[in-house]
Design a protein around this motif. Structure first.
Motif, PDB file in Angstrom:
ATOM      1  N   UNK A 159       7.382  10.661   1.205  1.00 49.79           N
ATOM      2  CA  UNK A 159       7.324  11.528   2.491  1.00 49.79           C
ATOM      3  C   UNK A 159       6.366  10.710   3.422  1.00 49.79           C
ATOM      4  N   UNK A 160       6.799  10.327   4.732  1.00 44.86           N
ATOM      5  CA  UNK A 160       6.108   9.552   5.676  1.00 44.86           C
ATOM      6  C   UNK A 160       4.564  10.053   6.071  1.00 44.86           C
ATOM      7  N   UNK A 161       4.506  11.495   5.939  1.00 46.13           N
ATOM      8  CA  UNK A 161       3.083  11.940   6.176  1.00 46.13           C
ATOM      9  C   UNK A 161       2.634  12.591   4.892  1.00 46.13           C
ATOM     10  N   UNK A 162       1.209  12.068   4.422  1.00 47.68           N
ATOM     11  CA  UNK A 162       0.675  12.455   3.392  1.00 47.68           C
ATOM     12  C   UNK A 162      -0.767  12.939   3.411  1.00 47.68           C
ATOM     13  N   UNK A 163      -1.402  13.225   2.545  1.00 52.38           N
ATOM     14  CA  UNK A 163      -2.802  13.917   2.571  1.00 52.38           C
ATOM     15  C   UNK A 163      -3.448  12.765   1.657  1.00 52.38           C
ATOM     16  N   UNK A 164      -4.644  12.082   2.212  1.00 49.59           N
ATOM     17  CA  UNK A 164      -5.485  11.141   1.532  1.00 49.59           C
ATOM     18  C   UNK A 164      -6.976  12.029   1.149  1.00 49.59           C
TER      19      UNK A 164
END
Length: 278
Positions: A16-21
């Motif tokens: 997924x191009x947008x992730x959660x860090x």
């Protein structure tokens, strides 16, 4: 619910191009914040041994009703664990903390040029991928020269390189090399690590053009438009959701070029080419 676009790696897997860090998220808080991220729509979670929250992320995974195959989990081998055998042992320990049978992406966290163990560390990652315990392997904070060195040494091209990237540090030369080798570019500190980037007048003016958009959403939309994988971090539910909503923001070519013009080489973190720390 909005879903993130998928980016295809050179090994055929997708992310997924947008992730959660979760950098600087305390372990006891990580379970809650990752749970909020899952609820908002995120499926890609980026952690690391040195963050000290792999166990918390693991608890969030275990508590979630999402199928494991719908999640994409990344962690990283820390500097003190570099070396072939050391990396294999560090991987086992990370997997135990995460409570996972397999990992989607394993990364070398820093180049550590003076330590000089990154080629052996990369060989360990190649072995882990062959074993099937890791689907994809990549690196963080690698220079063009180091990327070429590990490719030459093993014939295995990293699927991505995760480095500090934001409008003040667009990493254009590095991204050009990566594109030639089909290495995806992943942006950490994508919003400038709270160092004033989001107060930039250009970003504020662009945000004002888009109904209700924030400078943070504009910057995330810029990363996405460039093709970067991006992992913004927040512990606030409203901002976790705000960042996710950037997926619905499509910037004009003119605005993308205006943001590109902000690149001035400002680095808020350590320089991978020279940094060695345990």
């Amino acid at each position: 619910m909005t879903t993130s676009p998928l980016v295809t790696f050179n090994d055929g897997n997708t992310i997924p191009q947008l992730g959660y860090g979760v950098w600087r998220v305390e372990d006891e808080l990580a379970e809650k914040t990752v749970g909020m991220a899952f609820e908002a729509g995120y499926r890609h979670i980026d952690t690391a041994k040195i963050y000290g929250n792999e166990a918390g992320v693991g608890r969030a995974i275990a508590a979630s009703s999402l199928p494991r195959e719908d999640m994409f989990i990344t962690t990283k081998v820390w500097n003190a664990d570099q070396g072939y055998e050391e990396t294999l042992a560090a991987f086992d320990a990370s997997m135990e903390r995460l409570g996972l049978e397999y990992l989607d992406l394993y990364l070398i966290h820093w180049l550590q040029p003076k330590q000089g163990k990154y080629v052996d560390t990369w060989k360990a990652l190649v072995e882990l991928q062959k074993s099937g315990r890791v689907k994809s392997i990549g690196v963080c904070n690698f220079t063009v020269e180091a990327l070429q060195e590990i490719i030459d040494a093993t014939g295995v091209v990293p699927v991505l390189n995760q480095v500090e990237t934001h409008p003040y540090l667009a990493q254009t030369e590095l991204r050009e090399f990566e594109a030639k080798h089909n290495i995806k570019h992943e942006s950490y500190s994508p919003l400038g690590s709270g160092q004033g980037l989001l107060d930039d007048a250009v970003l504020k003016d662009i945000a004002a053009k888009y109904d209700g958009a924030t400078p943070a959403q504009v910057v995330i939309a810029w990363h996405l438009a460039l093709g970067n994988i991006v992992i913004p971090k927040s512990v606030t539910e409203s901002r976790i959701r705000e960042n996710w909503a950037a997926l619905d923001l499509k910037l004009s070519d003119e605005d993308i070029q205006a943001i590109n013009a902000l690149d001035n080489g400002t680095r808020f973190g350590a320089d991978p080419a020279t940094s060695d720390f345990a």
